[in-house]
Motif scaffolding. Structure first.
Motif, PDB file in Angstrom:
ATOM      1  N   UNK A  17      38.036 -41.600  11.821  1.00 55.37           N
ATOM      2  CA  UNK A  17      38.742 -40.736  10.884  1.00 55.37           C
ATOM      3  C   UNK A  17      37.787 -40.253   9.796  1.00 55.37           C
ATOM      4  N   UNK A  18      37.803 -38.926   9.521  1.00 51.70           N
ATOM      5  CA  UNK A  18      36.955 -38.327   8.502  1.00 51.70           C
ATOM      6  C   UNK A  18      37.811 -37.496   7.551  1.00 51.70           C
ATOM      7  N   UNK A  23      41.145 -29.781   3.956  1.00 50.94           N
ATOM      8  CA  UNK A  23      42.277 -29.835   4.872  1.00 50.94           C
ATOM      9  C   UNK A  23      42.661 -31.234   5.334  1.00 50.94           C
ATOM     10  N   UNK A  24      42.565 -32.212   4.476  1.00 50.89           N
ATOM     11  CA  UNK A  24      43.038 -33.546   4.815  1.00 50.89           C
ATOM     12  C   UNK A  24      42.098 -34.299   5.735  1.00 50.89           C
ATOM     13  N   UNK A  25      42.672 -35.072   6.628  1.00 49.06           N
ATOM     14  CA  UNK A  25      41.894 -35.935   7.517  1.00 49.06           C
ATOM     15  C   UNK A  25      41.883 -35.392   8.941  1.00 49.06           C
ATOM     16  N   UNK A  26      40.777 -35.696   9.644  1.00 48.76           N
ATOM     17  CA  UNK A  26      40.648 -35.362  11.064  1.00 48.76           C
ATOM     18  C   UNK A  26      40.281 -36.636  11.819  1.00 48.76           C
ATOM     19  N   UNK A  27      40.620 -36.654  13.099  1.00 46.17           N
ATOM     20  CA  UNK A  27      40.255 -37.771  13.976  1.00 46.17           C
ATOM     21  C   UNK A  27      39.380 -37.245  15.107  1.00 46.17           C
ATOM     22  N   UNK A  28      38.411 -38.028  15.484  1.00 43.26           N
ATOM     23  CA  UNK A  28      37.525 -37.659  16.594  1.00 43.26           C
ATOM     24  C   UNK A  28      38.265 -37.907  17.899  1.00 43.26           C
ATOM     25  N   UNK A  29      38.354 -36.878  18.734  1.00 41.64           N
ATOM     26  CA  UNK A  29      38.961 -37.009  20.054  1.00 41.64           C
ATOM     27  C   UNK A  29      37.880 -37.315  21.091  1.00 41.64           C
ATOM     28  N   UNK A  30      36.788 -36.568  21.008  1.00 41.41           N
ATOM     29  CA  UNK A  30      35.733 -36.737  21.999  1.00 41.41           C
ATOM     30  C   UNK A  30      34.387 -36.377  21.383  1.00 41.41           C
ATOM     31  N   UNK A  36      28.509 -30.878  19.486  1.00 41.71           N
ATOM     32  CA  UNK A  36      29.878 -30.726  19.973  1.00 41.71           C
ATOM     33  C   UNK A  36      30.671 -32.018  19.797  1.00 41.71           C
ATOM     34  N   UNK A  37      31.512 -32.019  18.774  1.00 39.58           N
ATOM     35  CA  UNK A  37      32.432 -33.124  18.534  1.00 39.58           C
ATOM     36  C   UNK A  37      33.826 -32.503  18.464  1.00 39.58           C
ATOM     37  N   UNK A  38      34.756 -32.966  19.291  1.00 36.82           N
ATOM     38  CA  UNK A  38      36.122 -32.443  19.310  1.00 36.82           C
ATOM     39  C   UNK A  38      36.948 -33.266  18.324  1.00 36.82           C
ATOM     40  N   UNK A  39      37.591 -32.567  17.368  1.00 33.44           N
ATOM     41  CA  UNK A  39      38.381 -33.252  16.343  1.00 33.44           C
ATOM     42  C   UNK A  39      39.808 -32.728  16.336  1.00 33.44           C
ATOM     43  N   UNK A  43      47.079 -33.196   9.713  1.00 34.66           N
ATOM     44  CA  UNK A  43      48.143 -32.441   9.034  1.00 34.66           C
ATOM     45  C   UNK A  43      48.858 -31.480   9.969  1.00 34.66           C
ATOM     46  N   UNK A  44      48.072 -30.708  10.720  1.00 35.39           N
ATOM     47  CA  UNK A  44      48.645 -29.606  11.487  1.00 35.39           C
ATOM     48  C   UNK A  44      48.627 -29.821  12.994  1.00 35.39           C
ATOM     49  N   UNK A  45      47.792 -30.721  13.476  1.00 37.95           N
ATOM     50  CA  UNK A  45      47.692 -30.920  14.919  1.00 37.95           C
ATOM     51  C   UNK A  45      46.724 -29.974  15.585  1.00 37.95           C
ATOM     52  N   UNK A  46      46.025 -29.161  14.802  1.00 40.04           N
ATOM     53  CA  UNK A  46      45.059 -28.221  15.351  1.00 40.04           C
ATOM     54  C   UNK A  46      43.844 -28.980  15.885  1.00 40.04           C
ATOM     55  N   UNK A  47      43.261 -28.478  16.952  1.00 37.47           N
ATOM     56  CA  UNK A  47      42.103 -29.096  17.584  1.00 37.47           C
ATOM     57  C   UNK A  47      40.964 -28.095  17.575  1.00 37.47           C
ATOM     58  N   UNK A  48      39.761 -28.565  17.238  1.00 37.35           N
ATOM     59  CA  UNK A  48      38.597 -27.679  17.281  1.00 37.35           C
ATOM     60  C   UNK A  48      37.329 -28.478  17.494  1.00 37.35           C
TER      61      UNK A  48
END
Length: 161
Positions: A17-18, A23-30, A36-39, A43-48
Motif C-alpha cells: 500500500x502506497x 488521491x488517497x491510497x493505492x495497492x500494488x496488483x502486479x 511497469x507496476x500495476x496499481x 478510493x475509486x477502484x481505478x487501475x493503472x
C-alpha cells in the motif's frame, strides 16, 4: 508480446500500500519491472500502470476523479444531512457543501465520490467490477479484436514466403 516479469522488491510486493500526493491510497496488483507496476486506487477502484519511482514518490493521479470546476454546483443526497450542494473543494481531500438550511458541511473527497456514484445509478443494481490480477488480464479485448489481431499476425509472419 507479454512483458517479462521480474521478482518484486520488498516494498513492491503484491498488496503493498502506497499513499499518493492527491488521491488517497493505492495497492500494488502486479509488479513487472521498474517501469511497469500495476496499481489499484482504493478510493475509486481505478487501475493503472505506473513506474516504481513515481509510485514511491506518490506522484500518480487518478484520471477518474472529476476536476473541481465540474463538481461545483452538483447536488447529492446524504442520509445524514439531506440534499447537499457542492460549493467548493477546499483542499485535495476536503469538500465544502451546503445543505437545505444553508449550513456548511465538510466531507472527505472519497465519501463525496461514493455519494455521487450512488446518485448516478438509476436502476439500483450493484455492478461489481473484478480487479484484474495481471497485465494480460488488464488488456483483454473482445473476441472480434482478438481474431483480427491473430489474422494480422499470421499475415505478417507468412509475408514473403
Amino acid at each position: 508480446m507479454e512483458a517479462k516479469k521480474m521478482t518484486a522488491p520488498q516494498d513492491m510486493q503484491n498488496g503493498a500500500r502506497f499513499k499518493t500526493n492527491k488521491h488517497g491510497y493505492v495497492r500494488v496488483i502486479d509488479y513487472f519491472n521498474t517501469h511497469t507496476v500495476i496499481v489499484f486506487f482504493e478510493n475509486t477502484g481505478n487501475i493503472r500502470a505506473i513506474s516504481a519511482a513515481k509510485l514511491r514518490a506518490g506522484k500518480l493521479t487518478d484520471s477518474t476523479v472529476a476536476p473541481e470546476s465540474i463538481m461545483v454546483g452538483e447536488k447529492i443526497e446524504s442520509v445524514k444531512y439531506g440534499v447537499l450542494t457542492i460549493v467548493a473543494v477546499e483542499s485535495e481531500n476536503v469538500v465544502l457543501l451546503k445543505n437545505d438550511r444553508e449550513e456548511d458541511v465538510r466531507l472527505l473527497m472519497a465519501s463525496v465520490q461514493k455519494m455521487l456514484q450512488k446518485t448516478g445509478k438509476s436502476d439500483g443494481k450493484e455492478e461489481t467490477l473484478e480487479a484484474p490480477s495481471s497485465l494480460s488480464a488488464l488488456t483483454k479485448r473482445n473476441k472480434k479484436t482478438k481474431d483480427v489481431n491473430t489474422l494480422l499476425k499470421k499475415m505478417l509472419k507468412d509475408y514473403g514466403k
